[in-house]
Design a protein around this motif. Structure first.
Motif, PDB file in Angstrom:
ATOM      1  N   GLN A 143       0.832  -1.207   0.000  1.00  0.00           N
ATOM      2  CA  GLN A 143       0.000   0.000   0.000  1.00  0.00           C
ATOM      3  C   GLN A 143       0.866   1.256   0.000  1.00  0.00           C
ATOM      4  O   GLN A 143       0.590   2.203  -0.732  1.00  0.00           O
ATOM      5  N   TRP A 144       1.908   1.261   0.811  1.00  0.00           N
ATOM      6  CA  TRP A 144       2.791   2.435   0.872  1.00  0.00           C
ATOM      7  C   TRP A 144       3.473   2.667  -0.463  1.00  0.00           C
ATOM      8  O   TRP A 144       3.533   3.793  -0.954  1.00  0.00           O
ATOM      9  N   LEU A 145       3.996   1.610  -1.042  1.00  0.00           N
ATOM     10  CA  LEU A 145       4.691   1.759  -2.321  1.00  0.00           C
ATOM     11  C   LEU A 145       3.720   2.122  -3.440  1.00  0.00           C
ATOM     12  O   LEU A 145       4.053   2.908  -4.328  1.00  0.00           O
ATOM     13  N   HIS A 146       2.508   1.554  -3.404  1.00  0.00           N
ATOM     14  CA  HIS A 146       1.524   1.886  -4.438  1.00  0.00           C
ATOM     15  C   HIS A 146       1.085   3.344  -4.312  1.00  0.00           C
ATOM     16  O   HIS A 146       0.847   4.004  -5.323  1.00  0.00           O
ATOM     17  N   ARG A 147       0.991   3.830  -3.089  1.00  0.00           N
ATOM     18  CA  ARG A 147       0.664   5.253  -2.910  1.00  0.00           C
ATOM     19  C   ARG A 147       1.776   6.126  -3.471  1.00  0.00           C
ATOM     20  O   ARG A 147       1.535   7.158  -4.089  1.00  0.00           O
ATOM     21  N   PHE A 148       3.017   5.697  -3.291  1.00  0.00           N
ATOM     22  CA  PHE A 148       4.157   6.439  -3.831  1.00  0.00           C
ATOM     23  C   PHE A 148       4.170   6.396  -5.356  1.00  0.00           C
ATOM     24  O   PHE A 148       4.418   7.401  -6.015  1.00  0.00           O
ATOM     25  N   VAL A 149       3.854   5.234  -5.944  1.00  0.00           N
ATOM     26  CA  VAL A 149       3.916   5.064  -7.398  1.00  0.00           C
ATOM     27  C   VAL A 149       2.674   5.609  -8.091  1.00  0.00           C
ATOM     28  O   VAL A 149       2.763   6.356  -9.057  1.00  0.00           O
ATOM     29  N   GLU A 150       1.488   5.225  -7.611  1.00  0.00           N
ATOM     30  CA  GLU A 150       0.234   5.558  -8.296  1.00  0.00           C
ATOM     31  C   GLU A 150      -0.577   6.661  -7.618  1.00  0.00           C
ATOM     32  O   GLU A 150      -1.512   7.178  -8.205  1.00  0.00           O
ATOM     33  N   GLY A 151      -0.301   6.936  -6.353  1.00  0.00           N
ATOM     34  CA  GLY A 151      -1.052   7.966  -5.653  1.00  0.00           C
ATOM     35  C   GLY A 151      -2.299   7.468  -4.959  1.00  0.00           C
ATOM     36  O   GLY A 151      -3.066   8.267  -4.437  1.00  0.00           O
ATOM     37  N   GLU A 152      -2.523   6.178  -4.932  1.00  0.00           N
ATOM     38  CA  GLU A 152      -3.673   5.609  -4.221  1.00  0.00           C
ATOM     39  C   GLU A 152      -3.223   4.348  -3.495  1.00  0.00           C
ATOM     40  O   GLU A 152      -2.176   3.790  -3.781  1.00  0.00           O
ATOM     41  N   VAL A 153      -4.062   3.908  -2.556  1.00  0.00           N
ATOM     42  CA  VAL A 153      -3.662   2.811  -1.677  1.00  0.00           C
ATOM     43  C   VAL A 153      -3.970   1.443  -2.264  1.00  0.00           C
ATOM     44  O   VAL A 153      -3.176   0.519  -2.147  1.00  0.00           O
ATOM     45  N   SER A 154      -5.107   1.285  -2.896  1.00  0.00           N
ATOM     46  CA  SER A 154      -5.535  -0.046  -3.327  1.00  0.00           C
ATOM     47  C   SER A 154      -5.309  -0.258  -4.824  1.00  0.00           C
ATOM     48  O   SER A 154      -5.255   0.689  -5.600  1.00  0.00           O
ATOM     49  N   PHE A 155      -5.182  -1.533  -5.179  1.00  0.00           N
ATOM     50  CA  PHE A 155      -5.089  -1.911  -6.586  1.00  0.00           C
ATOM     51  C   PHE A 155      -6.502  -1.925  -7.153  1.00  0.00           C
ATOM     52  O   PHE A 155      -7.387  -2.560  -6.597  1.00  0.00           O
ATOM     53  N   MET A 156      -6.712  -1.231  -8.259  1.00  0.00           N
ATOM     54  CA  MET A 156      -8.037  -1.210  -8.876  1.00  0.00           C
ATOM     55  C   MET A 156      -7.904  -1.578 -10.343  1.00  0.00           C
ATOM     56  O   MET A 156      -7.105  -0.998 -11.066  1.00  0.00           O
ATOM     57  N   PHE A 157      -8.700  -2.583 -10.743  1.00  0.00           N
ATOM     58  CA  PHE A 157      -8.723  -3.029 -12.128  1.00  0.00           C
ATOM     59  C   PHE A 157     -10.169  -3.004 -12.608  1.00  0.00           C
ATOM     60  O   PHE A 157     -11.069  -3.480 -11.918  1.00  0.00           O
ATOM     61  N   VAL A 158     -10.405  -2.458 -13.787  1.00  0.00           N
ATOM     62  CA  VAL A 158     -11.735  -2.389 -14.376  1.00  0.00           C
ATOM     63  C   VAL A 158     -11.615  -2.733 -15.851  1.00  0.00           C
ATOM     64  O   VAL A 158     -10.720  -2.251 -16.537  1.00  0.00           O
ATOM     65  N   GLY A 159     -12.536  -3.576 -16.320  1.00  0.00           N
ATOM     66  CA  GLY A 159     -12.530  -3.917 -17.735  1.00  0.00           C
ATOM     67  C   GLY A 159     -13.807  -4.606 -18.157  1.00  0.00           C
ATOM     68  O   GLY A 159     -14.541  -5.141 -17.333  1.00  0.00           O
ATOM     69  N   SER A 160     -14.079  -4.577 -19.457  1.00  0.00           N
ATOM     70  CA  SER A 160     -15.258  -5.218 -20.028  1.00  0.00           C
ATOM     71  C   SER A 160     -14.826  -6.103 -21.183  1.00  0.00           C
ATOM     72  O   SER A 160     -13.857  -5.806 -21.874  1.00  0.00           O
TER      73      SER A 160
END
Length: 135
Positions: A108-125
């Motif tokens: 979570q800390w590293l993702h906040r540093f890299v992406e700016g948010e805490v959780s991994f989010m994937f969306v697709g159709s």
């Protein structure tokens, strides 16, 4: 005395660099696992035309075993979610999977540093592959 200070500084830098590399590899591994869960679940949804509750429960259990937080609605935004709303190929309907995963604290800390948010989010159709047997 100077040699001891230089040794301590070099040792500290070495430990910090190795720790940072290890943390980044853990983050990359967790993100890859989350992406593979998303891809597998979307493939399964595409085959059956909706998010089956048993299938969702199976993947929630897998994520819980990894130590991820699955207390909220991880699949918020996913459609269709019931069998009577099933997407069919002959109608050219699509299935949409939205998954929101909260990984371990370090990730979570590293993702906040890299992406700016805490959780991994994937969306697709994807287009549904389910054919109604009565069609």
């Amino acid at each position: 005395m100077v040699k001891a200070k230089v040794f301590i500084i070099c040792l500290t830098v070495l430990i910090l660099v190795l720790s940072a590399i290890g943390a980044y590899h853990m983050y990359a591994m967790e993100r890859a696992i989350a992406r593979s869960i998303y891809a597998d679940l979307l493939d399964d949804m595409q085959d059956i035309g909706y998010l089956d509750s048993a299938l969702a429960e199976y993947y929630l259990q897998e994520m819980a075993e990894l130590g991820w937080d699955v207390t909220g609605d991880v699949f918020a935004g996913t459609s269709p979610r019931t069998e009577n709303e099933r997407a069919r190929k002959e109608r050219q309907e699509t299935v949409t999977l939205a998954i929101n995963i909260r990984p371990s604290h370090v990730a979570q800390w590293l993702h906040r540093f890299v992406e700016g948010e805490v959780s991994f989010m994937f969306v697709g159709s994807r287009p549904s592959e389910y054919f109604d047997p009565g069609w």
